[in-house]
Write a protein that holds these residues in place. Structure first.
Motif, PDB file in Angstrom:
ATOM      1  N   GLY A 445      35.365  31.555  55.353  1.00 16.82           N
ATOM      2  CA  GLY A 445      35.684  30.358  54.046  1.00 16.82           C
ATOM      3  C   GLY A 445      36.967  30.294  54.169  1.00 16.82           C
ATOM      4  N   LEU A 446      38.062  30.073  55.118  1.00 16.70           N
ATOM      5  CA  LEU A 446      38.773  28.760  54.813  1.00 16.70           C
ATOM      6  C   LEU A 446      38.473  28.037  55.502  1.00 16.70           C
ATOM      7  N   GLU A 453      32.988  23.666  50.188  1.00 14.42           N
ATOM      8  CA  GLU A 453      31.325  24.036  49.758  1.00 14.42           C
ATOM      9  C   GLU A 453      32.283  25.882  49.194  1.00 14.42           C
ATOM     10  N   GLY A 454      32.414  25.394  47.609  1.00 10.21           N
ATOM     11  CA  GLY A 454      32.820  27.114  47.018  1.00 10.21           C
ATOM     12  C   GLY A 454      32.376  27.970  46.827  1.00 10.21           C
ATOM     13  N   ALA A 455      30.536  28.068  46.579  1.00  9.03           N
ATOM     14  CA  ALA A 455      29.711  29.314  46.588  1.00  9.03           C
ATOM     15  C   ALA A 455      30.119  30.087  47.992  1.00  9.03           C
ATOM     16  N   ARG A 456      29.938  29.491  49.047  1.00  6.20           N
ATOM     17  CA  ARG A 456      30.167  29.894  50.589  1.00  6.20           C
ATOM     18  C   ARG A 456      31.433  30.877  50.896  1.00  6.20           C
ATOM     19  N   ALA A 457      32.403  29.815  50.309  1.00  3.62           N
ATOM     20  CA  ALA A 457      33.750  30.359  50.653  1.00  3.62           C
ATOM     21  C   ALA A 457      34.327  31.597  50.052  1.00  3.62           C
ATOM     22  N   ARG A 458      33.105  31.431  49.023  1.00  4.21           N
ATOM     23  CA  ARG A 458      33.691  33.095  47.966  1.00  4.21           C
ATOM     24  C   ARG A 458      33.052  34.045  48.592  1.00  4.21           C
ATOM     25  N   ARG A 459      31.695  33.543  48.875  1.00  2.00           N
ATOM     26  CA  ARG A 459      30.962  34.418  49.484  1.00  2.00           C
ATOM     27  C   ARG A 459      31.574  35.164  51.044  1.00  2.00           C
ATOM     28  N   GLU A 460      32.054  34.403  52.080  1.00  2.00           N
ATOM     29  CA  GLU A 460      32.687  34.826  53.104  1.00  2.00           C
ATOM     30  C   GLU A 460      33.992  35.268  53.233  1.00  2.00           C
ATOM     31  N   LEU A 461      34.804  34.897  52.187  1.00  2.00           N
ATOM     32  CA  LEU A 461      36.437  35.618  52.239  1.00  2.00           C
ATOM     33  C   LEU A 461      36.164  36.705  50.949  1.00  2.00           C
ATOM     34  N   LEU A 491      45.980  36.581  52.447  1.00  2.00           N
ATOM     35  CA  LEU A 491      45.667  34.737  52.200  1.00  2.00           C
ATOM     36  C   LEU A 491      44.629  35.885  52.063  1.00  2.00           C
ATOM     37  N   CYS A 492      43.970  36.340  52.178  1.00  2.00           N
ATOM     38  CA  CYS A 492      42.377  36.230  51.879  1.00  2.00           C
ATOM     39  C   CYS A 492      42.022  36.584  50.017  1.00  2.00           C
ATOM     40  N   ARG A 493      43.020  37.013  49.611  1.00  5.95           N
ATOM     41  CA  ARG A 493      43.048  37.457  47.940  1.00  5.95           C
ATOM     42  C   ARG A 493      43.255  35.880  47.629  1.00  5.95           C
ATOM     43  N   ALA A 498      41.988  30.755  44.836  1.00  2.28           N
ATOM     44  CA  ALA A 498      42.064  29.310  44.546  1.00  2.28           C
ATOM     45  C   ALA A 498      40.423  28.631  44.825  1.00  2.28           C
ATOM     46  N   CYS A 499      39.676  29.079  45.362  1.00  5.61           N
ATOM     47  CA  CYS A 499      38.394  28.529  44.888  1.00  5.61           C
ATOM     48  C   CYS A 499      37.930  29.466  43.802  1.00  5.61           C
ATOM     49  N   ALA A 500      38.031  29.832  43.245  1.00  3.75           N
ATOM     50  CA  ALA A 500      37.200  30.765  42.054  1.00  3.75           C
ATOM     51  C   ALA A 500      37.112  29.739  41.053  1.00  3.75           C
ATOM     52  N   GLY A 501      35.372  29.921  40.481  1.00  3.37           N
ATOM     53  CA  GLY A 501      34.948  28.494  39.620  1.00  3.37           C
ATOM     54  C   GLY A 501      34.633  27.171  40.163  1.00  3.37           C
ATOM     55  N   THR A 502      34.997  27.195  41.497  1.00  2.00           N
ATOM     56  CA  THR A 502      34.464  25.705  42.118  1.00  2.00           C
ATOM     57  C   THR A 502      32.863  26.194  42.411  1.00  2.00           C
ATOM     58  N   PRO A 503      32.110  25.085  42.904  1.00  2.00           N
ATOM     59  CA  PRO A 503      31.227  24.867  42.912  1.00  2.00           C
ATOM     60  C   PRO A 503      30.410  25.445  44.322  1.00  2.00           C
TER      61      PRO A 503
END
Ligand SMILES: C[S@@+](CC[C@H](N)C(=O)[O-])C[C@H]1O[C@@H](n2cnc3c(N)ncnc32)[C@H](O)[C@@H]1O
Length: 503
Positions: A445-446, A453-461, A491-493, A498-503
Motif C-alpha cells: 500500500g505504501l 497508484e491510488g486504487a491499488r494503494a487503497r485496496r492494499e491498505l 499509519l495505515c489509517r 491521504a490517498c482517498a479520492g486519488t485515481p
C-alpha cells in the motif's frame, strides 16, 4: 449440537447426538477428505439426521456402516449433500492466460512426438472448468487442440450429470467474452448449450481425490493439473495426501494450478512457485521425488500460529544448545551458549546489532536453522544491510520456497536498494503464500501510494488495516520494524486518508 430427524426418536440424549455428530464429521473427513468447518456444523447435523432417517438404522449402526469400506452409495449421497460446487467458465481468467502462454507451450515443447499434453481438471464440479480448458486450447495462441487430451473428475455425481448435459445459465458464462460465447454456445430453451466439439473434448469420471488408486495416479501421467477450490475444503492431512497424489501424477516440469486463495505452503516441497500474468501457480520440480513440505519436516513454521512456531523453534534451539553443552561439558565458554529466546528478546527491544552478535555466536548447525536465518535476515534488514539480508533470504528460500517471511524481508531489501517493482513482487508473493500476513499488504500500500497508484494503494491498505487488527503480536514484533500495532494501524489509517479520492 444435536442431529435432527429420525435420530431424535431413537431415545438418544443430546450428548450422544453430539458424540455422533463428531464421529460423523471425522468419517466425512476420512472418507471424502472434507473437513466441515465449525460454521457449517448445523448443516452437518441436518444431513446426519436426514441420512439416518433414510437408512432406517440407529445412529450408531448408520455410522458403523458408513465407516465400512463398502458403503459406496451412501458416500455418493453424502457427496451430493456436502460438497461446495460453486464454479463458472473462465474462473480466474489470468490462470487461463498463464496456461496458454506458459504452461502449454512449455509442455508441448517437452512432449515426445505423438504424445498429447494431458490435462486434468480435479474437482471439476459441473464441467465449467474443463470445458474452459478445452475452449482455451482452441482459442489460445497455439491452437493446439489436437495435441491435447483433457480428463476431469468430481466426487459429486449430480455435478457430473450436469456436466454431461452441458447446458448453462448466463450466470455461469459471466466471465466469458460475448465473442467466445457466440462461438462455443447455442441458445437452447433459455439456457446456453455447449457445442458438441467442446463437449466431446473432455472425458469425465466420478472419482474421489481422497482415495488412493495407483492405476489412476500413475507416476507422470499428467502434464498439467487444475485442482482449484477443492483443497481449501480438505483437512490439512487429507490435503497433504491429495497433493502427494497430484505431485506423483505430474511429470517433472508439469504444472499445477490451485485456486487463487490456496497455497502449497505446508503441504508439499515438490514444486517451484511460478508468478506470471498476475497469478500464482506451481511447477513440479525436476529433482524432488517425494519431498516433504519444509513445514512437515524440521522447521515446523507453516500451518502453525506464529507464536507457537517461535515457541517450538526456541525449544528446538534450546535442545540443540543443551546437546552441544553436554558434549563440551568441560569447556568454560559453553555456559554462554546463546538461544533463540535471547536473540528474539534483543530483537524485540530493537537491539539489532546485539541480536546479530547473538545469532553469530551459534554453532554452524544451529545457524542454518530456518528460524534463526529468518531472524538474522530481519535484523540485517533493520540495520540496512540489504545485500547481506538478501543473501540470507536467498539461502532460506532455496530450502523453503514458500517462506512468506523471507519474501517480505526481500521486499524490504528491494525497496532499500531502490527497486520498487521488485519490492512489490516479493510482497505479492508473501501475501499469496500467507494471506493472513499484514506487513506485505501495508508495504504494498505504501509503495503503491508513492508510485501514484491510488486504487491499488487503497485496496492494499484497506486489507492491511483489517489484517493488522488480528495479526499475531509476536509476528508484529518480528516484522513490524519496532512499531507497536497501534502505530501501524494509525499509519495505515493516515495513508488511507491521504490517498482517498486519488485515481
Ligand atoms: C468449489 S468446486 C470447484 C470447481 C472448480 N474446480 C472451480 O474452481 O471452479 C469444488 C469441487 O470439488 C469437488 N470435490 C470435493 N471433494 C472431492 C473429492 N474428495 N474428490 C473429488 N472431488 C471433490 C466438489 O464436488 C466440487 O464440485
Amino acid at each position: 449440537m444435536a442431529a435432527r430427524g429420525a435420530a431424535d426418536g431413537d431415545g438418544m440424549t443430546g450428548l450422544e447426538h453430539s458424540h455422533e455428530l463428531t464421529r460423523f464429521r471425522a468419517i466425512v473427513t476420512q472418507r471424502l477428505g472434507l473437513l466441515v468447518a465449525e460454521p457449517r456444523m448445523a448443516e452437518l447435523a441436518d444431513t446426519l439426521g436426514r441420512r439416518i432417517a433414510a437408512s432406517g438404522l440407529s445412529g450408531a449402526h448408520y455410522l458403523d456402516r458408513l465407516q465400512a469400506a463398502a458403503n459406496r452409495e451412501e458416500l455418493r449421497a453424502l457427496a451430493r449433500e456436502l460438497t461446495v460446487t460453486e464454479t463458472y467458465f473462465f474462473r480466474n481468467g489470468e490462470q487461463f492466460k498463464a496456461l496458454a502462454e506458459v504452461a502449454l507451450p512449455a509442455r508441448l515443447a517437452a512432449q515426445p512426438v505423438g504424445r498429447p499434453v494431458r490435462i486434468l481438471s480435479a474437482g471439476c464440479a459441473s464441467g465449467e472448468e474443463p470445458y474452459s480448458l478445452a475452449i482455451a486450447v482452441r482459442e489460445g495462441p497455439l491452437r493446439c487442440a489436437e495435441r491435447v487430451a483433457i480428463n476431469a473428475f468430481d466426487l459429486n455425481p449430480a455435478m457430473l450429470e450436469k456436466a454431461a448435459r452441458a447446458q448453462y445459465s448466463q450466470w455461469a458464462l459471466r466471465e466469458m467474452p460475448d465473442a467466445l460465447q457466440a462461438r462455443w454456445f447455442e441458445p437452447a430453451a433459455g439456457m446456453m448449450q455447449l457445442v458438441d466439439a467442446i463437449r466431446g473434448a473432455v472425458v469425465f469420471e466420478e472419482r474421489n481425490l481422497a482415495v488412493e488408486d495407483e492405476d489412476f495416479w500413475q507416476s507422470g501421467r499428467f502434464d498439467i493439473v487444475f485442482c482449484r477450490n477443492m483443497l481449501m475444503y480438505f483437512s490439512p492431512e487429507q490435503a497433504q495426501a491429495a497433493v502427494a497424489r497430484l505431485a506423483r501424477a505430474l511429470v517433472p516440469g508439469g504444472y499445477l494450478f490451485l485456486g487463487h486463495a490456496e497455497t502449497l505452503r505446508g503441504l508439499s516441497g515438490e514444486f517451484h512457485l511460478c508468478h506470471t500474468h498476475d497469478t500464482f501457480y506451481y511447477c513440479r520440480r525436476q529433482d524432488a521425488i517425494g519431498a516433504v513440505a519444509p513445514a512437515a519436516a524440521a522447521p515446523a513454521l507453516d500451518g502453525l500460529a506464529w507464536t507457537e512456531a517461535i515457541r517450538r523453534a526456541s525449544e528446538r534451539i534450546d535442545v540443540l544448545a543443551q546437546a552441544s553443552l553436554a558434549g563440551r561439558a568441560a569447556a568454560p565458554a559453553a555456559a554462554a551458549e546463546p538461544d533463540l529466546h535471547g536473540a528474539l528478546d534483543l530483537h524485540n527491544r530493537g537491539q539489532f546489532d546485539r541480536t546479530l552478535a547473538h545469532l553469530g555466536a551459534l554453532p554452524p548447525d544451529q545457524a542454518r536453522d530456518p528460524d534463526v536465518m529468518l531472524l538474522k535476515a530481519v535484523s540485517l534488514s533493520q540495520r540496512g544491510q540489504w545485500r547481506h539480508a538478501e543473501a540470507v533470504c536467498a539461502e532460506l528460500l532455496e530450502r523453503d520456497e514458500l517462506n512468506a517471511g523471507a519474501h517480505y524481508v526481500l521486499a524490504l531489501c528491494h525497496e532499500g536498494t531502490g527497486n520498487a517493482q521488485g519490492a512489490l513482487e516479493h510482497n505479492q508473493t508473501a501475501a499469496y503464500i500467507d494471506p493472513g500476513f499484514a506487513m506485505p499488504r501495508l508495504h504494498m500500500g505504501l509503495i503503491a501510494r508513492r508510485l501514484g497508484e491510488g486504487a491499488r494503494a487503497r485496496r492494499e491498505l484497506g486489507e492491511a488495516l483489517t489484517l493488522l487488527q488480528r495479526e499475531d503480536s509476536s509476528r508484529l514484533l518480528l516484522f513490524g520494524g519496532g512499531f507497536p500495532r497501534e502505530a501501524l494501524v494509525a499509519l495505515c489509517r493516515a495513508e488511507l486518508a491521504a490517498c482517498a479520492g486519488t485515481p
